[in-house]
Design an enzyme around this catalytic site. Structure first.
Site, PDB file in Angstrom:
ATOM      1  N   TYR A   1      -6.312  55.758  61.197  1.00  0.00           N
ATOM      2  CA  TYR A   1      -5.584  56.733  62.123  1.00  0.00           C
ATOM      3  C   TYR A   1      -5.284  58.265  62.156  1.00  0.00           C
ATOM      4  O   TYR A   1      -6.255  58.995  63.472  1.00  0.00           O
ATOM      5  CB  TYR A   1      -3.829  57.079  61.757  1.00  0.00           C
ATOM      6  CG  TYR A   1      -3.638  58.127  62.416  1.00  0.00           C
ATOM      7  CD1 TYR A   1      -2.735  58.217  62.995  1.00  0.00           C
ATOM      8  CD2 TYR A   1      -3.432  59.539  60.948  1.00  0.00           C
ATOM      9  CE1 TYR A   1      -2.193  59.402  63.823  1.00  0.00           C
ATOM     10  CE2 TYR A   1      -2.829  60.781  61.806  1.00  0.00           C
ATOM     11  CZ  TYR A   1      -2.239  60.684  62.892  1.00  0.00           C
ATOM     12  OH  TYR A   1      -1.904  62.048  63.846  1.00  0.00           O
TER      13      TYR A   1
ATOM     14  N   ASP B   1      -0.053  56.322  64.291  1.00  0.00           N
ATOM     15  CA  ASP B   1       0.598  56.692  63.378  1.00  0.00           C
ATOM     16  C   ASP B   1       2.468  55.949  63.454  1.00  0.00           C
ATOM     17  O   ASP B   1       2.881  55.239  64.180  1.00  0.00           O
ATOM     18  CB  ASP B   1       0.736  57.873  63.197  1.00  0.00           C
ATOM     19  CG  ASP B   1       1.785  58.500  64.210  1.00  0.00           C
ATOM     20  OD1 ASP B   1       2.071  57.919  65.306  1.00  0.00           O
ATOM     21  OD2 ASP B   1       1.916  59.718  64.743  1.00  0.00           O
TER      22      ASP B   1
ATOM     23  N   GLU C   1      -4.668  67.542  60.466  1.00  0.00           N
ATOM     24  CA  GLU C   1      -3.707  66.127  60.652  1.00  0.00           C
ATOM     25  C   GLU C   1      -3.478  66.036  58.835  1.00  0.00           C
ATOM     26  O   GLU C   1      -2.282  65.185  58.749  1.00  0.00           O
ATOM     27  CB  GLU C   1      -5.465  64.940  60.939  1.00  0.00           C
ATOM     28  CG  GLU C   1      -5.203  64.696  62.292  1.00  0.00           C
ATOM     29  CD  GLU C   1      -3.623  64.707  63.290  1.00  0.00           C
ATOM     30  OE1 GLU C   1      -3.300  64.011  62.585  1.00  0.00           O
ATOM     31  OE2 GLU C   1      -3.799  65.108  64.423  1.00  0.00           O
TER      32      GLU C   1
END
Ligand code: SF4
Length: 347
Positions: free
Chosen positions: A116, A134, A33
């Protein structure tokens, strides 16, 4: 089928086979991520493998030196991500005994993990019912629902989060979240969305109203700063003069060449008589070569960079300047623009 089921159905048949989709290990998901923030998958993939192989567990990451992290990160940009990751890994080591948390409430407290990322890690690792929002999700929801509230306004952020929560399949949040994001990346793309093959087009506001190019709406707020960097390269053939950058500016704690920043593109005669040039390189600065000015674009800054090779050793050194053997240059984390220049110059 409802919106979530349609997208999950599409995802199951069309998803890209990416390594972090085969695991529920929160540490590995976190690596992917952070590496993929503001980065294309093809660009981030080799970095993901490099980090996952070098640091297979968060405890390995926590034990690394900052220089090692920045070196592995070299070329990916947004270097603060790498530095923040080290802080995060060390927090996980100290607060959770080296076991990466999987709950949103714990994740959100960690350095460099925002709403997020916390939602993504929590849903992918433990299926916690948290909706991710996102850039892909903003775009899909704005178009599908016809939301004209700017995605970067406070009201817009709240509204999109509410809508994302409404749509979330709470029983299988991991699959739902991945499906919406992948759908945004592959079908409902920023430019030329593939509406013709879209499974939800008949209910999509933007498709029905021919509004895909107007959605999502984004406020233009960021002012781009223009900066002018004059880099000086001095080498005796065996050693090269380098600079360690400080914490307070771009490329923090990385390495570049001695540099004088000017207000604009300075004529050479002005550069030679610049007080800093006189102070460090002496009255009689001998320039061997001077490059064209190159533009280098960062998110909030445009850099105009030129490289000046000088024939004579500086008369005094700034505290951050030091000589290093040319063969050891590869050990230093360098920004892309410096790496490319030195690579061309030295090879
Ligand atoms: Fe996106 Fe087009 Fe599908 Fe609407 S129809 S959700 S704009 S791809």
């Amino acid at each position: 089928m409802n919106f979530s089921d349609e997208l999950v159905n599409w995802y199951t048949q069309n998803k890209r086979d990416l390594p972090w989709r085969h695991t529920t290990d929160a540490y590995i998901i976190w690596l992917s991520e952070i590496i993929l923030q503001q980065t294309r998958v093809e660009q981030g993939l080799p970095y993901f493998y490099r980090f996952a192989e070098t640091y297979p567990a968060v405890t390995d990451f926590a034990a690394a030196e900052e220089n090692e992290i920045l070196k592995l990160w070299q070329g990916l940009g947004y270097y603060s991500r790498g530095r923040n990751m080290l802080k995060t890994a060390r927090m996980v080591q100290d607060l959770y005994g080296g076991k990466f948390p999987t709950r949103y409430a714990d994740l959100i407290k960690l350095k460099g993990i925002g709403e997020y990322t916390a939602a993504a890690i929590a849903s992918f690792s433990s299926n916690e019912a948290k909706a991710v929002v996102d850039g892909n999700v903003y775009r899909v929801l704005a178009r599908y629902l016809g939301i004209f509230e700017p995605i970067n306004s406070t009201a817009g952020k709240k509204l999109f989060q509410l809508k994302a929560n409404d749509f979330l399949n709470k029983k299988n949040s991991a699959l739902h979240n991945q499906a919406v994001m992948e759908f945004g990346a592959m079908v409902c793309k920023p430019k030329n969305p593939a509406c013709g093959i879209c499974p939800v087009r008949l209910d999509c506001y933007a498709f029905k109203h021919n509004a895909t190019t107007s959605l999502p709406v984004k406020l233009k707020t960021v002012k781009v700063r223009q900066r002018y960097f004059n880099y000086f390269l001095y080498t005796d053939g065996e050693h090269i003069l380098m600079n360690k950058r400080d914490e307070s500016d771009i490329w923090a704690n990385m390495y570049d060449l001695p540099m004088i920043e000017t207000d604009g593109i300075a004529p050479v005669n002005k550069l030679i008589t610049h007080p800093e040039a006189v102070n460090y390189f002496g009255e009689a600065l001998e320039i061997s070569t001077i490059s064209e000015v190159k533009k280098h674009i960062l998110t909030h800054q445009q850099l105009y960079i030129r490289f000046i090779t000088i024939a004579k050793q500086p008369v005094s050194l700034k505290p951050n300047w030091f000589f290093i053997k040319v063969e050891n240059l590869q050990t230093l984390p360098l920004s892309k623009v410096i790496f490319i220049f030195l690579d061309n110059f030295l090879n």
